[in-house]
Design an enzyme around this catalytic site. Structure first.
Site, PDB file in Angstrom:
ATOM      1  N   GLU A   1       1.049  -1.050  -0.010  1.00  0.00           N
ATOM      2  CA  GLU A   1       0.032  -0.395   0.159  1.00  0.00           C
ATOM      3  C   GLU A   1       0.913   1.242  -0.156  1.00  0.00           C
ATOM      4  O   GLU A   1       1.788   1.114   0.626  1.00  0.00           O
ATOM      5  CB  GLU A   1      -1.166  -0.045   0.785  1.00  0.00           C
ATOM      6  CG  GLU A   1      -1.826   0.929   1.650  1.00  0.00           C
ATOM      7  CD  GLU A   1      -2.666   0.763   1.770  1.00  0.00           C
ATOM      8  OE1 GLU A   1      -3.391   2.001   2.904  1.00  0.00           O
ATOM      9  OE2 GLU A   1      -3.002  -0.414   2.414  1.00  0.00           O
TER      10      GLU A   1
ATOM     11  N   ASP B   1       0.230   5.272   0.433  1.00  0.00           N
ATOM     12  CA  ASP B   1      -1.219   6.500   1.040  1.00  0.00           C
ATOM     13  C   ASP B   1      -0.498   7.267   0.529  1.00  0.00           C
ATOM     14  O   ASP B   1       0.074   8.365   1.205  1.00  0.00           O
ATOM     15  CB  ASP B   1      -1.086   5.750   2.432  1.00  0.00           C
ATOM     16  CG  ASP B   1      -1.748   4.118   2.739  1.00  0.00           C
ATOM     17  OD1 ASP B   1      -1.997   3.502   2.073  1.00  0.00           O
ATOM     18  OD2 ASP B   1      -1.472   4.049   4.197  1.00  0.00           O
TER      19      ASP B   1
ATOM     20  N   GLU C   1      -2.755  10.192   3.026  1.00  0.00           N
ATOM     21  CA  GLU C   1      -4.219  10.183   3.380  1.00  0.00           C
ATOM     22  C   GLU C   1      -4.406  11.764   4.133  1.00  0.00           C
ATOM     23  O   GLU C   1      -3.358  12.081   4.485  1.00  0.00           O
ATOM     24  CB  GLU C   1      -3.782  10.222   4.921  1.00  0.00           C
ATOM     25  CG  GLU C   1      -4.353   8.077   4.150  1.00  0.00           C
ATOM     26  CD  GLU C   1      -4.698   7.076   5.280  1.00  0.00           C
ATOM     27  OE1 GLU C   1      -5.366   6.312   5.484  1.00  0.00           O
ATOM     28  OE2 GLU C   1      -4.024   6.979   6.954  1.00  0.00           O
TER      29      GLU C   1
END
Length: 281
Positions: A98, A100, A102
């Site tokens: 993953e 990310d 955010e």
């Protein structure tokens, strides 16, 4: 070097063009939210909303293994404390990879926090956080991920903010074998998002709205468990930061970084992870 060249040769053999077209109708599907995600302007704009009942999200129709991914985003204004707006790549399963972006909401007058993380073979805990040098609620800005066999680079409007290098030689897992889809979501995380959960979501401000446009994936599409991409589309394959990019990265780290797991001695009393002793660029 020879190993990377061999990987490149096997990837390029298929010579299949793999590039998303910046239209959400053809490139993504809204996967949850019960109507809270909407495509507008003939698929040129996608809006996600969050209310007390639910958030919303979408994912790319294709899965990718290496590439350059760009998304223009405009975040919700005002008191967004407790909310998280995301744009990320991820595979599936307990040993997933993953990458990310955010955006952690905050009370009115306080900035959003850009929260980044990298998971490899199910292990994350590599958080770095930044303030932005602009208000991300006033206009669209471009957030990009460059992911190739050498490194992962996070960009904001073309400025590198983070580099995660392939350090398998030092025993650090690196995302390289699992195809990932692109995801985006807007959801309530007031148990941790703002000041560690001390500030809760003010539902009188709902619905919260995040806007997306300009999604481009110049990438190797994974089909039948194997990646395929075109040599003409792989300018990013060996890309690394030049001296100007390295200066910009240092500028961001010196002036806008607010948390780095590699500096959190209380979190790692037995010693920092091995990648923390390696160069950032």
């Amino acid at each position: 070097m020879a190993k990377l060249s061999l990987i490149r040769a096997s990837f390029m053999a298929a010579m299949v063009v793999a590039s998303a077209s910046a239209n959400f109708v053809s490139d993504v599907e809204i996967t949850w939210g019960d109507g809270r995600g909407k495509m507008l302007d003939n698929g040129e704009l996608l809006q996600l909303t969050l209310d007390r009942a639910s958030g919303s999200g979408f994912q790319s129709k294709q899965a990718y293994l290496f590439g350059r991914f760009d998304m223009k985003m405009k975040l919700g204004p005002g008191n967004s404390a407790g909310t998280v707006t995301t744009y990320y790549l991820s595979s599936q399963g307990p040993a997933h990879d993953e990458i990310d972006f955010e955006f952690l909401g905050n009370v009115s007058g306080e900035p959003y926090v850009l929260h980044t993380n990298v998971f490899a073979q199910g292990k994350g805990d590599r958080e770095q956080q930044f303030y932005l040098w602009f208000d991300p609620t006033l206009a669209f800005h471009t957030y990009s991920v460059l992911w190739n066999p050498r490194q992962i680079v996070f960009y904001v409007d073309g400025t590198p903010v983070r580099v995660f290098r392939n350090s398998e030689g030092a025993g650090v897992a690196y995302p390289k074998n699992q195809a990932m889809r692109v995801y985006a979501s807007l959801w309530d995380a007031d148990d941790w998002a703002t000041r560690g959960g001390l500030v809760k979501t003010d539902w009188s401000q709902a619905p919260f709205v995040a806007s997306y446009r300009g999604f481009v994936a110049d990438a190797c599409v994974a089909a039948g468990g194997r990646p395929s991409c075109s040599a003409s589309k792989a300018s990013w394959w060996d890309q690394r930061l030049d001296s100007n990019g390295a200066r910009k990265l240092k500028w961001v780290r010196d002036n806008y970084m607010v948390y780095d797991y590699c500096r959190d001695a209380k979190r790692f009393p037995g010693g920092f992870p091995p990648e923390c002793s390696l160069p950032h660029d």
